[in-house]
Design a protein around this motif. Structure first.
Motif, PDB file in Angstrom:
ATOM      1  N   LEU A  72       0.827  -1.206   0.000  1.00  0.00           N
ATOM      2  CA  LEU A  72       0.000   0.000   0.000  1.00  0.00           C
ATOM      3  C   LEU A  72       0.861   1.256   0.000  1.00  0.00           C
ATOM      4  CD1 LEU A  72      -2.813   1.279   0.189  1.00  0.00           C
ATOM      5  CD2 LEU A  72      -2.677   1.053   2.676  1.00  0.00           C
ATOM      6  N   LEU A  73       1.923   1.247   0.793  1.00  0.00           N
ATOM      7  CA  LEU A  73       2.826   2.398   0.807  1.00  0.00           C
ATOM      8  C   LEU A  73       3.486   2.607  -0.550  1.00  0.00           C
ATOM      9  CD1 LEU A  73       4.577   1.960   4.280  1.00  0.00           C
ATOM     10  CD2 LEU A  73       2.990   3.762   3.614  1.00  0.00           C
ATOM     11  N   SER A  74       3.826   1.511  -1.217  1.00  0.00           N
ATOM     12  CA  SER A  74       4.420   1.621  -2.549  1.00  0.00           C
ATOM     13  C   SER A  74       3.444   2.253  -3.535  1.00  0.00           C
ATOM     14  CB  SER A  74       4.855   0.237  -3.035  1.00  0.00           C
ATOM     15  OG  SER A  74       5.385   0.306  -4.331  1.00  0.00           O
ATOM     16  N   GLN A  75       2.171   1.814  -3.469  1.00  0.00           N
ATOM     17  CA  GLN A  75       1.152   2.393  -4.350  1.00  0.00           C
ATOM     18  C   GLN A  75       0.931   3.871  -4.038  1.00  0.00           C
ATOM     19  OE1 GLN A  75      -2.398   0.013  -4.135  1.00  0.00           O
ATOM     20  NE2 GLN A  75      -1.329  -1.906  -4.625  1.00  0.00           N
ATOM     21  N   LEU A  76       0.848   4.181  -2.747  1.00  0.00           N
ATOM     22  CA  LEU A  76       0.670   5.587  -2.369  1.00  0.00           C
ATOM     23  C   LEU A  76       1.860   6.433  -2.806  1.00  0.00           C
ATOM     24  CD1 LEU A  76      -0.790   5.188   1.248  1.00  0.00           C
ATOM     25  CD2 LEU A  76      -2.020   5.903  -0.812  1.00  0.00           C
ATOM     26  N   ASN A  77       3.030   5.859  -2.729  1.00  0.00           N
ATOM     27  CA  ASN A  77       4.218   6.590  -3.159  1.00  0.00           C
ATOM     28  C   ASN A  77       4.177   6.871  -4.661  1.00  0.00           C
ATOM     29  OD1 ASN A  77       6.818   7.742  -2.868  1.00  0.00           O
ATOM     30  ND2 ASN A  77       7.749   5.847  -3.580  1.00  0.00           N
ATOM     31  N   GLU A  78       3.752   5.878  -5.437  1.00  0.00           N
ATOM     32  CA  GLU A  78       3.639   6.082  -6.881  1.00  0.00           C
ATOM     33  C   GLU A  78       2.584   7.137  -7.202  1.00  0.00           C
ATOM     34  OE1 GLU A  78       2.854   2.301  -8.559  1.00  0.00           O
ATOM     35  OE2 GLU A  78       4.827   1.449  -8.086  1.00  0.00           O
ATOM     36  N   ARG A  79       1.420   7.077  -6.493  1.00  0.00           N
ATOM     37  CA  ARG A  79       0.378   8.082  -6.714  1.00  0.00           C
ATOM     38  C   ARG A  79       0.872   9.476  -6.336  1.00  0.00           C
ATOM     39  NH1 ARG A  79      -5.022   6.308  -3.801  1.00  0.00           N
ATOM     40  NH2 ARG A  79      -5.556   8.397  -4.558  1.00  0.00           N
ATOM     41  N   GLN A  80       1.587   9.550  -5.231  1.00  0.00           N
ATOM     42  CA  GLN A  80       2.112  10.844  -4.805  1.00  0.00           C
ATOM     43  C   GLN A  80       3.086  11.404  -5.839  1.00  0.00           C
ATOM     44  OE1 GLN A  80       1.253  12.616  -2.313  1.00  0.00           O
ATOM     45  NE2 GLN A  80       2.853  14.188  -2.216  1.00  0.00           N
ATOM     46  N   GLU A  81       3.911  10.540  -6.384  1.00  0.00           N
ATOM     47  CA  GLU A  81       4.857  11.006  -7.404  1.00  0.00           C
ATOM     48  C   GLU A  81       4.133  11.479  -8.661  1.00  0.00           C
ATOM     49  OE1 GLU A  81       7.503   7.797  -8.004  1.00  0.00           O
ATOM     50  OE2 GLU A  81       8.655   8.152  -6.165  1.00  0.00           O
ATOM     51  N   ARG A  82       3.066  10.758  -9.042  1.00  0.00           N
ATOM     52  CA  ARG A  82       2.298  11.198 -10.215  1.00  0.00           C
ATOM     53  C   ARG A  82       1.627  12.545  -9.952  1.00  0.00           C
ATOM     54  NH1 ARG A  82       0.618   5.691 -10.505  1.00  0.00           N
ATOM     55  NH2 ARG A  82      -1.400   6.256  -9.594  1.00  0.00           N
ATOM     56  N   ILE A  83       1.067  12.710  -8.751  1.00  0.00           N
ATOM     57  CA  ILE A  83       0.401  13.975  -8.416  1.00  0.00           C
ATOM     58  C   ILE A  83       1.403  15.125  -8.433  1.00  0.00           C
ATOM     59  CG2 ILE A  83      -0.750  15.235  -6.550  1.00  0.00           C
ATOM     60  CD1 ILE A  83      -2.100  12.598  -5.790  1.00  0.00           C
ATOM     61  N   VAL A  84       2.552  14.893  -7.845  1.00  0.00           N
ATOM     62  CA  VAL A  84       3.574  15.948  -7.833  1.00  0.00           C
ATOM     63  C   VAL A  84       4.014  16.275  -9.253  1.00  0.00           C
ATOM     64  CG1 VAL A  84       5.930  16.480  -7.113  1.00  0.00           C
ATOM     65  CG2 VAL A  84       4.361  15.380  -5.509  1.00  0.00           C
ATOM     66  N   SER A  85       4.175  15.242 -10.082  1.00  0.00           N
ATOM     67  CA  SER A  85       4.585  15.472 -11.463  1.00  0.00           C
ATOM     68  C   SER A  85       3.531  16.272 -12.227  1.00  0.00           C
ATOM     69  CB  SER A  85       4.844  14.138 -12.157  1.00  0.00           C
ATOM     70  OG  SER A  85       5.199  14.331 -13.505  1.00  0.00           O
ATOM     71  N   GLU A  86       2.244  15.882 -12.056  1.00  0.00           N
ATOM     72  CA  GLU A  86       1.171  16.612 -12.742  1.00  0.00           C
ATOM     73  C   GLU A  86       1.047  18.038 -12.212  1.00  0.00           C
ATOM     74  OE1 GLU A  86      -0.557  15.694 -15.295  1.00  0.00           O
ATOM     75  OE2 GLU A  86       0.358  13.714 -15.423  1.00  0.00           O
ATOM     76  N   ALA A  87       1.232  18.217 -10.907  1.00  0.00           N
ATOM     77  CA  ALA A  87       1.142  19.563 -10.334  1.00  0.00           C
ATOM     78  C   ALA A  87       2.244  20.469 -10.894  1.00  0.00           C
ATOM     79  CB  ALA A  87       1.234  19.488  -8.816  1.00  0.00           C
ATOM     80  N   LYS A  88       3.438  19.913 -11.017  1.00  0.00           N
ATOM     81  CA  LYS A  88       4.530  20.699 -11.590  1.00  0.00           C
ATOM     82  C   LYS A  88       4.246  21.032 -13.055  1.00  0.00           C
ATOM     83  CE  LYS A  88       8.207  18.985  -8.573  1.00  0.00           C
ATOM     84  NZ  LYS A  88       9.492  18.241  -8.500  1.00  0.00           N
ATOM     85  N   LYS A  89       3.669  20.061 -13.772  1.00  0.00           N
ATOM     86  CA  LYS A  89       3.322  20.317 -15.175  1.00  0.00           C
ATOM     87  C   LYS A  89       2.250  21.392 -15.287  1.00  0.00           C
ATOM     88  CE  LYS A  89       1.682  17.973 -19.339  1.00  0.00           C
ATOM     89  NZ  LYS A  89       1.171  16.696 -19.917  1.00  0.00           N
TER      90      LYS A  89
END
Length: 505
Positions: free
Chosen positions: A430-447
């Motif tokens: 679950l932490l791995s999935q949350l980490n991947e989601r967090q990275e995607r959110i941060v990437s989209e936010a920066k974009k």
């Protein structure tokens, strides 16, 4: 078909070789590189304690000689410059003689200081002046002793009673050594370690030669002496502020945390934790290696390492149904260290290296297991993708936390597996999935942030272009418009406005 079979066989051998490539340590590599037959230690640059002290003395004497040569050369240059600066011969002779006398006294004082600094620690029988100086009252000696210190002191006195006359002499030597160490707090930890090692060696020689004590009783006596001395010295010499031991501890802990994703399969660990007995052995091994930090005596810390190692051998033996080999032991020890992440690991290793009875580190199972632990820590510090048979890309992604190896699926779990372990795997997933989601959110936010900045800059540029192309022109104010009938002179003759009329239906 024969060629294919031969190719397949060679390929399997190469794969097996590559699997062992990063972890295999030849037994000869554990021995002192000088070839004396004792176990070496990475902290001693691969030498045993005896050979390391010899090399250390040679390097130190060489450094002392170089320092003296430099000091003498600088002194000569200073004397020549001082002599040439005098105006008259008489004044020059008088002043230079005083300067020469001062320099001679200073040089004599330095020689005496250096001799005391480097030779006092190598003698057990101190001179009378040094004994009187050592017996000066010290606040640390007069402080309230802890409960453990009192207990160890009583046990030590009771033990020495069985030695009669030698026991009294041993106790006096130990008290003198403790007083001397309390007056040498300003020395570096390496020099304090040298004093302790010299004390161990001299006391052991006296027990064997002067008092004719049997070897087995000498070993017991040295264990009790080490316990008594190091219990009192522990707070001063374990992870002192003058060293970078704490910095190394934090670096190792951070490194082990970053390697949390390493699996037993990557290390070729021949241990099956699904077997309840093996799982218990693994837990006991982790407990022992963690418990090492709670001990104060180097021998007790070594005992924790030995117990941990024996649990590892038992776990391998149960899994494979045959005795474990050295190639099986080291990868499993690495896995135990990674899984347990023992506190202050480097400080404990350095403490054992500096203040343990050298005979225990040079020979026997304690020395063998300790050398393997040092090798395991060195391997963890240099662990790379090649050692785990991974690509550099996967290794970098695992280390950065972007992703992790595929966890064990719930369908393949053994029904006897501990519920806590199952929950741990689920939480990690679950932490791995949350980490991947967090990275995607941060990437989209920066974009999105970049797009907004680009859009704002584009609109601003368009407005500026339009303003430059069509500049604003302010025209003069026009006159007020006249009424539509203002120029009609006959407006008085016009009929009145029509009024609405209401008709009844």
């Amino acid at each position: 078909v024969c060629l294919l079979t031969l190719f397949s066989s060679n390929r399997k051998k190469m794969n097996l070789k590559s699997e062992r490539r990063g972890i295999h340590v030849d037994q000869s590599e554990l021995l002192c590189k000088k070839g004396c037959g004792y176990y070496g230690n990475p902290a001693w640059q691969g030498f045993c304690s005896k050979c390391w002290r010899e090399e250390y003395h040679k390097a130190r004497q060489k450094q002392i000689q170089e320092d003296w040569e430099l000091a003498e050369r600088l002194q000569r240059e200073e004397e020549e410059a001082y002599a040439s600066s005098q105006s008259t011969q008489g004044a020059q002779s008088l002043t230079f003689s005083k300067f020469e006398e001062k320099k001679t006294n200073e040089k004599t004082r330095k020689v005496t200081t250096v001799k005391k600094f480097f030779t006092a620690s190598s003698r057990t029988g101190a001179k009378k002046a040094e004994i009187q100086e050592a017996k000066a009252p010290s606040p640390s000696i007069n402080r309230q002793a802890s409960i453990e210190t009192d207990r160890v002191s009583k046990e030590f006195i009771e033990f020495l009673k069985t030695y009669h006359k030698p026991g009294q002499d041993i106790y006096k030597q130990c008290k003198l050594f403790l007083d001397t160490m309390n007056h040498k707090r300003d020395l570096s930890i390496e020099e304090q370690s040298e004093c302790a090692q010299d004390f161990y060696q001299n006391v052991a020689e006296k027990l064997q030669t002067r008092w004719k004590v049997p070897p087995e009783k000498v070993e017991k006596a040295m264990d009790q002496i080490e316990k008594y001395i190091m219990t009192r010295q522990y707070k001063y010499v374990f992870c002192p502020e003058t060293t970078d031991d704490e910095k190394k501890d934090l670096a190792v802990q951070k490194r082990i945390r970053a390697l949390h994703w390493v699996t037993p399969q990557m290390l070729c660990v021949p241990v099956n934790e699904e077997i309840p007995e093996v799982s218990d052995m693994v837990v006991k091994a982790i407990t022992d290696i963690i418990e090492m930090d709670s001990k104060r005596v180097p021998r007790d810390k070594l005992a924790c390492i030995t117990k941990c190692s024996k649990h590892i051998f038992n776990a391998i033996k149960i899994t494979k149904n045959e005795p474990a080999s050295a190639d099986d032991f080291l990868p499993t020890l690495i896995y135990i260290v990674l899984k347990g992440n023992p506190p202050r690991l480097q400080s404990n290793i350095q403490y054992i290296t500096r203040f343990c009875n050298p005979s225990r580190l040079m020979t026997g199972e304690d020395g063998y297991y300790f050398t393997n632990l040092c090798c395991a820590v060195a391997f963890i510090e240099k662990l790379d993708a090649q050692s785990l048979n991974l690509s550099q890309e996967d290794f970098d992604r695992y280390m950065s936390g972007q992703t992790s190896p595929k966890k064990q699926e719930s369908d393949s779990w053994s029904p006897d597996m501990c519920l806590g372990v199952k929950q741990m795997y689920k939480n990690l997933d679950l932490l791995s999935q949350l980490n991947e989601r967090q990275e995607r959110i941060v990437s989209e936010a920066k974009k999105l942030e970049k797009d907004l900045i680009d859009w704002t800059d584009g609109i601003t540029k368009e407005v500026q272009d339009i303003v430059e192309k069509y500049p604003l022109e302010i025209k003069p104010k026009n006159q007020a418009l006249a009424a539509i009938d203002s120029e009609n002179v006959e407006n008085d003759k016009l009929p009145p406005p029509l009024q609405p009329q209401v008709y009844a239906g």
